[in-house]
Design a protein around this motif. Structure first.
Motif, PDB file in Angstrom:
ATOM      1  N   THR A  58       0.823  -1.075  -0.008  1.00 17.93           N
ATOM      2  CA  THR A  58      -0.057   0.047   0.014  1.00 17.93           C
ATOM      3  C   THR A  58       0.884   1.126   0.006  1.00 17.93           C
ATOM      4  OG1 THR A  58      -1.717  -1.053   1.206  1.00 17.93           O
ATOM      5  CG2 THR A  58      -1.974   1.251   1.162  1.00 17.93           C
ATOM      6  N   GLY A  61       2.864   1.672  -3.374  1.00 20.65           N
ATOM      7  CA  GLY A  61       1.818   2.270  -4.294  1.00 20.65           C
ATOM      8  C   GLY A  61       1.431   3.660  -4.262  1.00 20.65           C
ATOM      9  N   GLY A  62       1.376   4.002  -2.923  1.00 13.54           N
ATOM     10  CA  GLY A  62       1.087   5.513  -2.698  1.00 13.54           C
ATOM     11  C   GLY A  62       2.314   6.098  -3.138  1.00 13.54           C
ATOM     12  N   LYS A  64       4.614   5.547  -5.471  1.00 15.53           N
ATOM     13  CA  LYS A  64       4.918   5.761  -6.964  1.00 15.53           C
ATOM     14  C   LYS A  64       3.813   6.780  -7.448  1.00 15.53           C
ATOM     15  CE  LYS A  64       6.690   1.372  -7.677  1.00 15.53           C
ATOM     16  NZ  LYS A  64       6.997   0.198  -8.330  1.00 15.53           N
ATOM     17  N   VAL A  65       2.649   7.016  -6.823  1.00 11.95           N
ATOM     18  CA  VAL A  65       1.865   7.772  -7.495  1.00 11.95           C
ATOM     19  C   VAL A  65       2.215   9.446  -6.960  1.00 11.95           C
ATOM     20  CG1 VAL A  65      -0.672   8.563  -7.575  1.00 11.95           C
ATOM     21  CG2 VAL A  65       0.161   6.228  -7.382  1.00 11.95           C
ATOM     22  N   VAL A  66       2.417   9.582  -5.650  1.00 13.82           N
ATOM     23  CA  VAL A  66       2.631  10.930  -5.109  1.00 13.82           C
ATOM     24  C   VAL A  66       4.026  11.445  -5.150  1.00 13.82           C
ATOM     25  CG1 VAL A  66       2.547  12.277  -2.890  1.00 13.82           C
ATOM     26  CG2 VAL A  66       0.707  10.594  -3.593  1.00 13.82           C
ATOM     27  N   ASP A  67       5.202  10.404  -4.964  1.00 12.82           N
ATOM     28  CA  ASP A  67       6.418  10.748  -4.914  1.00 12.82           C
ATOM     29  C   ASP A  67       7.247  10.252  -6.090  1.00 12.82           C
ATOM     30  OD1 ASP A  67       5.940  11.980  -2.366  1.00 12.82           O
ATOM     31  OD2 ASP A  67       6.447  10.237  -1.336  1.00 12.82           O
ATOM     32  N   GLN A  68       8.466  10.908  -6.222  1.00 10.74           N
ATOM     33  CA  GLN A  68       9.248  10.595  -7.306  1.00 10.74           C
ATOM     34  C   GLN A  68      10.295   9.628  -6.847  1.00 10.74           C
ATOM     35  OE1 GLN A  68      11.302  14.107  -8.395  1.00 10.74           O
ATOM     36  NE2 GLN A  68       9.772  15.332  -9.400  1.00 10.74           N
ATOM     37  N   THR A  69      10.387   8.761  -8.065  1.00  6.91           N
ATOM     38  CA  THR A  69      11.633   7.723  -7.760  1.00  6.91           C
ATOM     39  C   THR A  69      13.064   8.292  -8.065  1.00  6.91           C
ATOM     40  OG1 THR A  69       9.746   5.780  -8.162  1.00  6.91           O
ATOM     41  CG2 THR A  69      12.206   5.187  -8.399  1.00  6.91           C
ATOM     42  N   TYR A  82      12.587   7.015  -2.622  1.00  9.57           N
ATOM     43  CA  TYR A  82      11.562   7.875  -3.309  1.00  9.57           C
ATOM     44  C   TYR A  82      11.961   9.244  -2.785  1.00  9.57           C
ATOM     45  CZ  TYR A  82       9.084   3.681  -4.211  1.00  9.57           C
ATOM     46  OH  TYR A  82       8.733   2.309  -4.682  1.00  9.57           O
TER      47      TYR A  82
END
Length: 110
Positions: A58, A61-62, A64-69, A82
């Motif tokens: 969870t 997943g969050g 990857k959507v909100v923060d940069q890798t 991240y």
């Protein structure tokens, strides 16, 4: 006389051997309470593992959507790094917690 003495010693040895053998073959039966305790502990361990994995997936997943890798870099345990909105670098451990990193802890991917 020797034969009689020898046969009586042999009979005693056989009886002693049978009595020791019967102790070795005795099995301990578990009570219902002990079985329930073992099952409860096993269920508890499994539930903890499932909960940790769910939290990890969870949070990843969050992230990857909100923060940069952070491309080309990895955490000390080999996972992705991240970057959050405040430019802090972190990775996600096996329990789903964000572990913030110092610059010296981040390594390049081979």
């Amino acid at each position: 006389m020797k034969t009689k003495y020898l046969s009586s010693v042999l009979v005693i040895a056989l009886c002693a051997g049978m009595s020791f053998g019967s102790f070795a073959q005795e099995k301990k039966k578990e009570t219902v309470g002990e079985t329930v305790d073992k099952t409860g502990k096993a269920i508890g361990k499994t539930a903890t593992k499932v909960g940790n994995k769910t939290a990890e997936v969870t949070v990843k997943g969050g992230a990857k959507v909100v923060d940069q890798t952070y491309k080309g870099m990895m955490a000390p345990d080999g996972t992705n790094v991240y970057i959050d909105g405040k430019n802090r670098k972190y990775y996600i451990n096996k329990k789903g917690a964000k572990i913030y990193l110092k610059a010296s802890q981040i390594r390049k991917r081979p």
